[in-house]
Design an enzyme around this catalytic site. Sequence first.
Site, PDB file in Angstrom:
ATOM      1  N   CYS A 177       0.811  -1.224   0.000  1.00  0.00           N
ATOM      2  CA  CYS A 177       0.000   0.000   0.000  1.00  0.00           C
ATOM      3  C   CYS A 177       0.842   1.270   0.000  1.00  0.00           C
ATOM      4  O   CYS A 177       0.297   2.367  -0.148  1.00  0.00           O
ATOM      5  CB  CYS A 177      -0.907   0.008   1.227  1.00  0.00           C
ATOM      6  SG  CYS A 177      -1.684  -1.585   1.576  1.00  0.00           S
ATOM      7  N   LYS A 349      -9.596   8.012   1.307  1.00  0.00           N
ATOM      8  CA  LYS A 349     -10.006   6.620   1.116  1.00  0.00           C
ATOM      9  C   LYS A 349     -11.454   6.416   1.558  1.00  0.00           C
ATOM     10  O   LYS A 349     -12.064   5.406   1.203  1.00  0.00           O
ATOM     11  CB  LYS A 349      -9.085   5.673   1.877  1.00  0.00           C
ATOM     12  CG  LYS A 349      -7.690   5.538   1.290  1.00  0.00           C
ATOM     13  CD  LYS A 349      -6.875   4.478   2.034  1.00  0.00           C
ATOM     14  CE  LYS A 349      -5.465   4.333   1.466  1.00  0.00           C
ATOM     15  NZ  LYS A 349      -4.592   5.465   1.837  1.00  0.00           N
ATOM     16  N   HIS A 354      -9.628   1.778  -0.877  1.00  0.00           N
ATOM     17  CA  HIS A 354      -8.174   1.591  -0.835  1.00  0.00           C
ATOM     18  C   HIS A 354      -7.689   1.083  -2.194  1.00  0.00           C
ATOM     19  O   HIS A 354      -7.888  -0.081  -2.543  1.00  0.00           O
ATOM     20  CB  HIS A 354      -7.807   0.608   0.263  1.00  0.00           C
ATOM     21  CG  HIS A 354      -6.346   0.590   0.607  1.00  0.00           C
ATOM     22  ND1 HIS A 354      -5.396   1.248  -0.150  1.00  0.00           N
ATOM     23  CD2 HIS A 354      -5.665   0.001   1.627  1.00  0.00           C
ATOM     24  CE1 HIS A 354      -4.203   1.048   0.384  1.00  0.00           C
ATOM     25  NE2 HIS A 354      -4.353   0.310   1.472  1.00  0.00           N
TER      26      HIS A 354
END
Length: 426
Positions: A177, A349, A354
């Site tokens: 991420c 987000k 995400h």
Amino acid sequence: MSQRSEAVRDEFRRLRRRVVVTGWGAVTPLGVGVADTWAAMLAGRSGIRQLSAIDSGDLGSHIGGEIHDWDPEAHLPRKISRRTDSFAQYALAAAAEAVETAKLIIGPELAPRTGVLVGSGYGPVNYNSKLPDLLRDKGPRGISPLSQVTGAMDSAAVEISLLFGTTGPCRSLSTACATGTDSIGEAARLIQYGAVDVAIAGGADNCISRADLAGCGNARALSTRNEQPELASRPFDEDRDGFVMSSGAGVVVLEAAEHAIERGAPILAEVAGFGATSDAHHWTAPHPEGTGAKAAMREALRDAGVAPAEIDYINAHGTSTPLGDAREVRSIREVLGERATRIPVSSTKSMTGHMIGAGGAVELIVCGLAIRDGIVPPTINCDRPLDPEMNFVAHTAQRHDIRIAMNNSFGFGGHNAVLVLRRWEQ
């Protein structure tokens, strides 16, 4: 760190070239293009819906942030769209927008001085998932001779290099991420060191697949608010129950400041600082003390030569997970001290979901837009803030004079990456 190491770093900071953002592009669940994405964010609109691209009936989570109404041939030549996974298509469309925004023409002289660093957390998972079925149904002749390149993690970066004719370093980075933020930070370093004058950098992902949703679901990381998809992503809210898987891409054009000034490029912001660390703690859980996250924030501030009291906005990682959000808030408080409760801290987000490797890149663009427009996008669905003293910009965008913004990205595997963006002041 030894005194000699400190001295070397300080001297490098003094001598290095300044790096600016001259173009940006995005493909998100909120829209194709930066303008549409930004307008939706400021309106507090969610891009989360019931999943349509896959059968999710037997999965725990049936919701996600898909790219709605995507027509690859509207954005790419057909010969490219036919051979690329969707994640690479998103990356190419975002890169094309970024190059156009930057008014960048890559000719024979600039090509070897232009690099590409576009990463992905998951890569071409949808393309690769089809290969076993093709092999079973059609035999070896059913597999494309391009399968090993189309199915590779670096396919988006290479396609961008081919499209624009760049001949400088071309790389793909994968740090879960944190990928988009790491990619932009490392590309900035290439420019600072003088390896290139221009870099096309960012991240892309389309990991909405049955296998990925099943795995994340079994890890109890995903929201299961299936009947209310628009309300499912709720960073910093007491009732959050997990993140929402999404797809997208974010790409920026970075340049040495003197190069951008010389060609009369539009300078959107300056990449002032970058910090990256690893937790070395757990594959999916953040460090209980936020050690790596705090170290990355402090390193980014140090690299930028910025004091905590100078930060005007934080675009938080804020994924809507119970552990991650709480530890990020505590880390922000420890690093920024009293400044943490005096500035807006929002998570976009809440609207995009995400986007994994794309998340940090899109969120850096958001920081640049907040600096440009003097407005901070909201954290929607934040009905019961987990820290009432913090300004999470609940529900509605807010006007703020933003000179310096921080972008946090913290990923599975303990990856932490933070960028500091500053208003351009020559």
